[in-house]
Design a protein around this motif. Structure first.
Motif, PDB file in Angstrom:
ATOM      1  N   ARG A 154       0.920  -1.159   0.034  1.00 35.74           N
ATOM      2  CA  ARG A 154      -0.008  -0.020   0.041  1.00 35.74           C
ATOM      3  C   ARG A 154       0.694   1.114  -0.013  1.00 35.74           C
ATOM      4  O   ARG A 154       1.566   1.594   0.878  1.00 35.74           O
ATOM      5  CB  ARG A 154      -1.124  -0.137   1.387  1.00 35.74           C
ATOM      6  CG  ARG A 154      -1.948  -1.108   1.084  1.00 35.74           C
ATOM      7  CD  ARG A 154      -2.829  -0.822   2.668  1.00 35.74           C
ATOM      8  NE  ARG A 154      -3.889  -1.870   2.433  1.00 35.74           N
ATOM      9  CZ  ARG A 154      -3.641  -3.064   3.034  1.00 35.74           C
ATOM     10  NH1 ARG A 154      -2.647  -3.285   3.763  1.00 35.74           N
ATOM     11  NH2 ARG A 154      -4.492  -4.097   3.120  1.00 35.74           N
ATOM     12  N   ASP A 157      -2.956   5.931  -1.295  1.00 36.68           N
ATOM     13  CA  ASP A 157      -4.149   5.203  -1.604  1.00 36.68           C
ATOM     14  C   ASP A 157      -4.305   4.238  -2.526  1.00 36.68           C
ATOM     15  O   ASP A 157      -5.145   3.604  -2.799  1.00 36.68           O
ATOM     16  CB  ASP A 157      -5.212   6.430  -2.121  1.00 36.68           C
ATOM     17  CG  ASP A 157      -5.474   7.413  -0.936  1.00 36.68           C
ATOM     18  OD1 ASP A 157      -5.247   7.313   0.172  1.00 36.68           O
ATOM     19  OD2 ASP A 157      -5.816   8.801  -1.432  1.00 36.68           O
ATOM     20  N   VAL A 159      -3.106   0.240  -3.878  1.00 37.47           N
ATOM     21  CA  VAL A 159      -3.118  -1.016  -3.269  1.00 37.47           C
ATOM     22  C   VAL A 159      -2.407  -1.743  -4.432  1.00 37.47           C
ATOM     23  O   VAL A 159      -3.165  -1.914  -5.472  1.00 37.47           O
ATOM     24  CB  VAL A 159      -4.094  -1.601  -2.556  1.00 37.47           C
ATOM     25  CG1 VAL A 159      -3.797  -3.125  -2.325  1.00 37.47           C
ATOM     26  CG2 VAL A 159      -4.490  -0.707  -1.720  1.00 37.47           C
ATOM     27  N   ASP A 161      -1.842  -5.683  -5.029  1.00 39.84           N
ATOM     28  CA  ASP A 161      -2.052  -6.870  -4.436  1.00 39.84           C
ATOM     29  C   ASP A 161      -1.365  -8.143  -5.389  1.00 39.84           C
ATOM     30  O   ASP A 161      -2.058  -8.451  -6.408  1.00 39.84           O
ATOM     31  CB  ASP A 161      -3.277  -7.156  -4.226  1.00 39.84           C
ATOM     32  CG  ASP A 161      -3.685  -8.368  -3.397  1.00 39.84           C
ATOM     33  OD1 ASP A 161      -2.984  -9.330  -3.381  1.00 39.84           O
ATOM     34  OD2 ASP A 161      -4.835  -8.414  -2.786  1.00 39.84           O
TER      35      ASP A 161
END
Length: 180
Positions: A154, A157, A159, A161
């Motif tokens: 992160r 704002d 992310v 993954d």
């Protein structure tokens, strides 16, 4: 960690005052003291006790931070006392630290892994992030075994993954979609 609401507004006001008076470095050094004060349960019980007059509480703050350089810090603490917001002191300190990092161009990055990493691995990741992002990085790490493997990163704002859990979920959706 993002801090919002009233604590952030207090931190912004304190940051503006510290910056205006050239005390950002002084406040940065005192933030650790503030966090220790916020964690002191005896002091918290004393401050939160409605039977103790405000003047006595202010005297304790003045004894804890007696230096003339601490006058604005004392003002912040007294304001938190007067407004019944002492319990938000830790959040105010964290928000102030975040403002300092932003002022210095430091990115706040969280790295979540399925297993804990060695310190050398964490440092290598931090250095790689700084190289790729072209800015200093404040790296916080945490462990989430439910990721199964891989990482979640992160940055502000955003992310990123790359966890095994997310890949398996995507594969499951594809298989279900293909079977339908």
């Amino acid at each position: 960690m993002a801090v919002a609401g009233v604590a952030k507004r207090y931190a912004q006001a304190a940051f503006a005052v510290a910056k205006e008076h050239g005390q950002l470095t002084h406040w940065e050094q005192r933030l650790l003291d503030l966090i220790r004060v916020a964690e002191d349960t005896d002091l918290e019980e004393f401050v939160e006790n409605p039977a103790i007059p405000l003047e006595a509480k202010v005297q304790v703050i003045e004894r804890l931070f007696p230096d003339e350089d601490d006058r604005y810090l004392r003002s912040l603490l007294v304001l938190l006392l007067e407004r019944g917001r002492w319990h938000q002191l830790r959040d105010v300190a964290e928000a102030f630290q975040q403002l300092l990092r932003e002022e210095r161009g430091v990115l706040d990055v969280e790295l979540v892994t399925a297993v804990s990493l060695e310190e050398a691995e964490i440092e290598r990741v931090r250095q790689q992030l700084e190289t790729r992002l072209g800015r200093p990085v404040q790296l916080r790490t945490s462990v989430d075994p439910e990721l199964l493997g891989g990482v979640v990163l992160r940055i502000g704002d955003e992310v990123f993954d790359a966890s095994v859990r997310t890949q398996l979920t995507g594969l499951r959706r594809q298989l279900i979609g293909a079977a339908a």
